[in-house]
Design an enzyme around this catalytic site. Sequence first.
Site, PDB file in Angstrom:
ATOM      1  N   GLU A  86       0.826  -1.201   0.000  1.00 43.72           N
ATOM      2  CA  GLU A  86       0.000   0.000   0.000  1.00 43.72           C
ATOM      3  C   GLU A  86       0.869   1.263   0.000  1.00 43.72           C
ATOM      4  O   GLU A  86       1.979   1.259   0.524  1.00 43.72           O
ATOM      5  CB  GLU A  86      -0.907   0.013   1.246  1.00 43.72           C
ATOM      6  CG  GLU A  86      -1.862  -1.162   1.250  1.00 43.72           C
ATOM      7  CD  GLU A  86      -2.784  -1.209   2.478  1.00 43.72           C
ATOM      8  OE1 GLU A  86      -3.411  -2.256   2.678  1.00 43.72           O
ATOM      9  OE2 GLU A  86      -2.861  -0.217   3.222  1.00 43.72           O
ATOM     10  N   CYS A 122       6.537  -5.064  15.725  1.00 43.24           N
ATOM     11  CA  CYS A 122       6.012  -4.108  16.723  1.00 43.24           C
ATOM     12  C   CYS A 122       4.539  -4.440  16.990  1.00 43.24           C
ATOM     13  O   CYS A 122       3.762  -4.631  16.059  1.00 43.24           O
ATOM     14  CB  CYS A 122       6.141  -2.670  16.225  1.00 43.24           C
ATOM     15  SG  CYS A 122       7.835  -2.205  15.834  1.00 43.24           S
ATOM     16  N   GLY A 167       6.895  -1.953   5.898  1.00 40.87           N
ATOM     17  CA  GLY A 167       8.292  -2.393   5.838  1.00 40.87           C
ATOM     18  C   GLY A 167       9.223  -1.547   6.679  1.00 40.87           C
ATOM     19  O   GLY A 167       8.879  -0.458   7.130  1.00 40.87           O
ATOM     20  N   GLU A 168      10.406  -2.101   6.911  1.00 38.31           N
ATOM     21  CA  GLU A 168      11.451  -1.399   7.658  1.00 38.31           C
ATOM     22  C   GLU A 168      12.537  -1.026   6.640  1.00 38.31           C
ATOM     23  O   GLU A 168      13.273  -1.904   6.161  1.00 38.31           O
ATOM     24  CB  GLU A 168      11.994  -2.317   8.770  1.00 38.31           C
ATOM     25  CG  GLU A 168      13.307  -1.900   9.395  1.00 38.31           C
ATOM     26  CD  GLU A 168      13.353  -0.446   9.883  1.00 38.31           C
ATOM     27  OE1 GLU A 168      12.414   0.001  10.557  1.00 38.31           O
ATOM     28  OE2 GLU A 168      14.333   0.242   9.567  1.00 38.31           O
ATOM     29  N   SER A 212      11.671   5.565  15.441  1.00 39.85           N
ATOM     30  CA  SER A 212      10.514   5.140  16.223  1.00 39.85           C
ATOM     31  C   SER A 212      10.987   4.773  17.616  1.00 39.85           C
ATOM     32  O   SER A 212      11.509   3.687  17.835  1.00 39.85           O
ATOM     33  CB  SER A 212       9.870   3.911  15.558  1.00 39.85           C
ATOM     34  OG  SER A 212       9.432   4.264  14.278  1.00 39.85           O
ATOM     35  N   LEU A 213      10.803   5.696  18.544  1.00 38.89           N
ATOM     36  CA  LEU A 213      11.301   5.463  19.899  1.00 38.89           C
ATOM     37  C   LEU A 213      10.192   4.846  20.756  1.00 38.89           C
ATOM     38  O   LEU A 213      10.348   3.782  21.330  1.00 38.89           O
ATOM     39  CB  LEU A 213      11.804   6.791  20.484  1.00 38.89           C
ATOM     40  CG  LEU A 213      12.631   6.717  21.749  1.00 38.89           C
ATOM     41  CD1 LEU A 213      13.848   5.823  21.590  1.00 38.89           C
ATOM     42  CD2 LEU A 213      13.061   8.118  22.186  1.00 38.89           C
ATOM     43  N   HIS A 214       9.076   5.541  20.844  1.00 36.70           N
ATOM     44  CA  HIS A 214       7.850   5.023  21.463  1.00 36.70           C
ATOM     45  C   HIS A 214       7.943   4.664  22.941  1.00 36.70           C
ATOM     46  O   HIS A 214       6.995   4.099  23.499  1.00 36.70           O
ATOM     47  CB  HIS A 214       7.299   3.805  20.698  1.00 36.70           C
ATOM     48  CG  HIS A 214       7.034   4.061  19.246  1.00 36.70           C
ATOM     49  ND1 HIS A 214       6.457   5.210  18.774  1.00 36.70           N
ATOM     50  CD2 HIS A 214       7.251   3.302  18.140  1.00 36.70           C
ATOM     51  CE1 HIS A 214       6.338   5.138  17.462  1.00 36.70           C
ATOM     52  NE2 HIS A 214       6.819   4.004  17.041  1.00 36.70           N
ATOM     53  N   ASN A 217      -3.073   4.952  16.319  1.00 34.94           N
ATOM     54  CA  ASN A 217      -4.168   4.675  15.391  1.00 34.94           C
ATOM     55  C   ASN A 217      -4.681   3.261  15.635  1.00 34.94           C
ATOM     56  O   ASN A 217      -3.891   2.350  15.867  1.00 34.94           O
ATOM     57  CB  ASN A 217      -3.680   4.812  13.947  1.00 34.94           C
ATOM     58  CG  ASN A 217      -3.290   6.245  13.636  1.00 34.94           C
ATOM     59  OD1 ASN A 217      -4.059   7.174  13.893  1.00 34.94           O
ATOM     60  ND2 ASN A 217      -2.090   6.439  13.116  1.00 34.94           N
TER      61      ASN A 217
HETATM   62  N1  SAH Z   1       9.380   0.534   9.951  1.00 37.93           N
HETATM   63  C1  SAH Z   1       9.484   1.954  10.092  1.00 37.93           C
HETATM   64  C2  SAH Z   1       8.315   2.678   9.453  1.00 37.93           C
HETATM   65  C3  SAH Z   1       7.029   2.447  10.174  1.00 37.93           C
HETATM   66  S1  SAH Z   1       5.613   3.458   9.954  1.00 37.93           S
HETATM   67  C4  SAH Z   1       9.578   2.305  11.562  1.00 37.93           C
HETATM   68  O1  SAH Z   1       9.407   1.433  12.395  1.00 37.93           O
HETATM   69  O2  SAH Z   1       9.869   3.456  11.870  1.00 37.93           O
HETATM   70  C5  SAH Z   1       5.873   4.982  10.609  1.00 37.93           C
HETATM   71  C6  SAH Z   1       5.566   5.198  12.089  1.00 37.93           C
HETATM   72  O3  SAH Z   1       4.254   4.782  12.508  1.00 37.93           O
HETATM   73  C7  SAH Z   1       6.532   4.454  12.986  1.00 37.93           C
HETATM   74  O4  SAH Z   1       7.002   5.329  13.954  1.00 37.93           O
HETATM   75  C8  SAH Z   1       5.671   3.386  13.592  1.00 37.93           C
HETATM   76  O5  SAH Z   1       6.185   2.899  14.794  1.00 37.93           O
HETATM   77  C9  SAH Z   1       4.361   4.129  13.757  1.00 37.93           C
HETATM   78  N2  SAH Z   1       3.197   3.281  14.002  1.00 37.93           N
HETATM   79  C10 SAH Z   1       3.046   1.976  13.735  1.00 37.93           C
HETATM   80  N3  SAH Z   1       1.823   1.551  14.112  1.00 37.93           N
HETATM   81  C11 SAH Z   1       1.180   2.626  14.618  1.00 37.93           C
HETATM   82  C12 SAH Z   1      -0.127   2.843  15.145  1.00 37.93           C
HETATM   83  N4  SAH Z   1      -1.018   1.856  15.243  1.00 37.93           N
HETATM   84  N5  SAH Z   1      -0.445   4.099  15.558  1.00 37.93           N
HETATM   85  C13 SAH Z   1       0.446   5.104  15.462  1.00 37.93           C
HETATM   86  N6  SAH Z   1       1.686   4.969  14.955  1.00 37.93           N
HETATM   87  C14 SAH Z   1       2.059   3.743  14.544  1.00 37.93           C
END
Ligand code: SAH
Length: 346
Positions: free
Chosen positions: A93, A117, A160-161, A215-217, A291
């Site tokens: 997509e 993740c 993808g990563e 992506s730290l989170h 989301n």
């Molecule tokens: N693989 C890459 C790109 C991922 S998408 C990465 O991990 O960074 C881009 C961002 O959306 C990333 O920071 C990812 O962690 C975040 N993400 C993934 N699922 C999510 C969700 N359900 N709600 C909000 N952000 C999300």
Amino acid sequence: MNEKLFDIKSASPEELKEFIVGLGESSYRAGQVFKALSEGLSFDEMTTLSLALRKKLSDSCVLPSASIRSKLVSNLDATIKYLFAYPDGEQIETVLMQYKHGDSICLSTQAGCRMGCSFCASTKNGRSRNLTAGEILEQITLAQRDSGRKVSSIVLMGIGEPLDNYDNVLKFLSLVNDPAGLNIGMRHISLSTCGIVEKIRELAEKKLQLTLSVSLHAPNDRIRQQTMPIAKKYPISELLKACKEYSDKTGRRISYEYAMIAGVNDSRECAEELAKLLRGTLCHVNLIPLNPIDEKIYNKSDKIMISDFTKTLEKYKIRVTVRRRLGSDINASCGQLRNGKWDDRI
Ligand code: SAH
């Protein structure tokens, strides 16, 4: 993909020259072909070329590889989500978004993802394969041709990563940046990674001017390990060291993504801990209200928690923004992209 065929869409101008000369044609034809490919033309449409050359190209090259299998247009904003299908059955997509400063496209770099993740839909079925440089580029040309819109910035934040497909992604970056092609400047490109430390270091050496989003989170390893398997491989301390190296070498600010997950990482203590972790580094924090994905294991944080978190970071003089959510009615937001589940509505 048929191995015997030349992957023309992934070819650099130099490789293209060599290939065209090998077909017995003069080398300047390569420039014409490179430009035509960046416009997304089929061989039939490359009318500046002789019929004989077009025939030789279609006999020896892979083109096109993806087709638009389906598309959804948001009723809330101008977002379009495309489902592209490849001849081998894989689907990915791509999301086209509209901002005041121009159109931006969110590209996929792999069919599926193997990072695991727990809050992200893209990784639920694992990774099927890497996309080639041409397949990443073609998402732009197909979307531009279909929509009649022009992409001015790129985020590598789809399925993808990107750093798990490092060589193809780097090749894509040089293709899309080429003045003879789409000519999109590195400063208009963001690459998001879950934090593959050795690849961040490798990328830093290239000194590209793109924005690295990480992506730290989570503000500590304990919480990060709950949602991101990669956190078990690299502790945050090592990740931040690599990020510092990246900004030292490139002069670029790191953008840290932080999905706000209710009850997991959104407390004031987490904000304090994050602020102390990042204080004094060249950074920006992008909060993403989580989301929803079908698995529904987590909920997004309340608005009050997000605003409180923002204020705490600001108190420590950390630049912070909350990501706008585009295409929410068509599941086109971060973490919602995945294979399948589309009805044929094109
Ligand atoms: N693989 C890459 C790109 C991922 S998408 C990465 O991990 O960074 C881009 C961002 O959306 C990333 O920071 C990812 O962690 C975040 N993400 C993934 N699922 C999510 C969700 N359900 N709600 C909000 N952000 C999300």
